[in-house]
Each structure stands twice: as C-alpha cells, then as structure tokens.
Scaffold this motif. Structure first.
Motif, PDB file in Angstrom:
ATOM      1  N   GLN A 194       0.821  -1.307  -0.026  1.00 25.84           N
ATOM      2  CA  GLN A 194       0.139   0.151  -0.141  1.00 25.84           C
ATOM      3  C   GLN A 194       0.720   1.285  -0.058  1.00 25.84           C
ATOM      4  N   ASN A 195       1.954   1.255   0.765  1.00 25.19           N
ATOM      5  CA  ASN A 195       2.908   2.350   0.630  1.00 25.19           C
ATOM      6  C   ASN A 195       3.310   2.678  -0.585  1.00 25.19           C
ATOM      7  N   ARG A 196       3.699   1.574  -1.519  1.00 32.13           N
ATOM      8  CA  ARG A 196       4.211   1.772  -3.014  1.00 32.13           C
ATOM      9  C   ARG A 196       2.992   2.509  -3.685  1.00 32.13           C
ATOM     10  N   ILE A 197       1.958   1.992  -3.338  1.00 30.19           N
ATOM     11  CA  ILE A 197       0.784   2.444  -4.359  1.00 30.19           C
ATOM     12  C   ILE A 197       0.446   3.930  -4.064  1.00 30.19           C
ATOM     13  N   ILE A 198       0.660   4.327  -2.747  1.00 31.94           N
ATOM     14  CA  ILE A 198       0.485   5.628  -2.255  1.00 31.94           C
ATOM     15  C   ILE A 198       1.508   6.660  -3.007  1.00 31.94           C
ATOM     16  N   GLN A 199       2.764   5.988  -3.027  1.00 29.95           N
ATOM     17  CA  GLN A 199       4.006   6.897  -3.481  1.00 29.95           C
ATOM     18  C   GLN A 199       3.679   6.956  -4.883  1.00 29.95           C
ATOM     19  N   ASP A 200       3.277   5.648  -5.641  1.00 34.05           N
ATOM     20  CA  ASP A 200       2.752   6.145  -7.074  1.00 34.05           C
ATOM     21  C   ASP A 200       1.621   7.206  -7.327  1.00 34.05           C
ATOM     22  N   ASP A 229       1.198   9.509  -5.348  1.00 25.54           N
ATOM     23  CA  ASP A 229       1.661  11.137  -5.055  1.00 25.54           C
ATOM     24  C   ASP A 229       2.778  11.418  -6.029  1.00 25.54           C
ATOM     25  N   ASP A 230       3.308  10.354  -6.842  1.00 24.71           N
ATOM     26  CA  ASP A 230       4.212  10.743  -7.864  1.00 24.71           C
ATOM     27  C   ASP A 230       3.381  11.257  -9.085  1.00 24.71           C
ATOM     28  N   HIS A 231       2.175  10.728  -9.400  1.00 25.23           N
ATOM     29  CA  HIS A 231       1.020  11.152 -10.353  1.00 25.23           C
ATOM     30  C   HIS A 231       0.570  12.517  -9.995  1.00 25.23           C
ATOM     31  N   ILE A 232       0.360  12.698  -8.846  1.00 24.60           N
ATOM     32  CA  ILE A 232      -0.151  14.048  -8.308  1.00 24.60           C
ATOM     33  C   ILE A 232       0.732  15.260  -8.699  1.00 24.60           C
ATOM     34  N   ASP A 233       1.810  14.828  -8.257  1.00 29.09           N
ATOM     35  CA  ASP A 233       3.132  15.740  -8.475  1.00 29.09           C
ATOM     36  C   ASP A 233       3.262  16.273 -10.060  1.00 29.09           C
ATOM     37  N   LYS A 234       3.096  15.176 -10.863  1.00 23.81           N
ATOM     38  CA  LYS A 234       3.328  15.462 -12.370  1.00 23.81           C
ATOM     39  C   LYS A 234       2.045  16.329 -12.900  1.00 23.81           C
ATOM     40  N   THR A 235       0.942  15.903 -12.328  1.00 19.17           N
ATOM     41  CA  THR A 235      -0.449  16.492 -12.739  1.00 19.17           C
ATOM     42  C   THR A 235      -0.447  18.052 -12.088  1.00 19.17           C
ATOM     43  N   GLU A 236       0.047  18.363 -10.984  1.00 16.85           N
ATOM     44  CA  GLU A 236       0.292  19.547 -10.459  1.00 16.85           C
ATOM     45  C   GLU A 236       1.299  20.388 -11.478  1.00 16.85           C
ATOM     46  N   SER A 237       2.458  19.888 -11.760  1.00  8.94           N
ATOM     47  CA  SER A 237       3.287  20.467 -12.578  1.00  8.94           C
ATOM     48  C   SER A 237       2.658  20.937 -13.801  1.00  8.94           C
TER      49      SER A 237
END
Length: 110
Positions: free
Chosen positions: A51-57, A59-67
C-alpha cells in the motif's frame, strides 16, 4: 505408617506430574497462538509495504499533474494578458458561426 507416607508422596508426585502436563499443553497452545500472530504480523507488514508503494505512485502522479496544471495556468495567464483582443473576438465569432452551421446541418437532415 511408612506405607501411608509413600502413598501420600506418590499421590502428590502424580498430581505434580499432571500439573506439569497441563502447563506443557498450555505453553504449546500459547506457542501456536504466538506463531499465528507472527505470521499475521508478517502478512500485515507485506500489505502495508504494498500500500505504501501504491500511495507513492499516486503521489508521483499528483506531483506530475500539479506541474502540468501549473504550466497550463502560466500559459493561460500569458494568453489572457495578451493585448491583441481582436483575435479573440474573431475566434469567438468563428466558433459561433461553426455552431450555427452545425445546427443547420443537423436540422436539415430531419
């Protein structure tokens, strides 16, 4: 009288033997429970890692989308601050003409 004492000690020895057997059984049951809890803890740990790996993924997608969103907002702000408003009016007018023509084509088929 000596025989009575021996019977007492033998009876007490048997009681102690039974008590030790009960304690052994209790300890074996506890050991089984502890082993099951250990297995459950390992399973929970594996699930949490996944679940931590899923949450990290995510979070990465959210960062890219925010950018991307931030970049798009900068582009829109630049476009909105453009002083040549005439081209925007032309685009709006042509879009309106396109909508009217599209509506006429759809209604002509009926």
């Amino acid at each position: 009288d000596g025989g009575g004492g021996e019977d007492f000690y033998r009876t007490e020895g048997e009681k102690q033997q039974l008590l030790l057997q009960e304690q052994d059984q209790t300890l074996q049951s506890l050991q089984g429970g502890i082993n099951r809890m250990g297995q459950m803890a390992l399973s929970i740990n594996e699930e949490l890692d996944q679940q931590n790996r899923i949450i990290q993924d995510i979070d990465d997608h959210i960062d890219k989308t925010e950018s991307r969103l931030s970049s798009m907002q900068r582009q829109l702000k630049t476009l909105a601050n453009d002083s040549d408003r005439g081209k925007y009016c032309t685009i709006c007018f042509l879009t309106g003409v396109l909508v009217v023509l599209f509506w006429l084509v759809i209604n002509d088929d009926e």
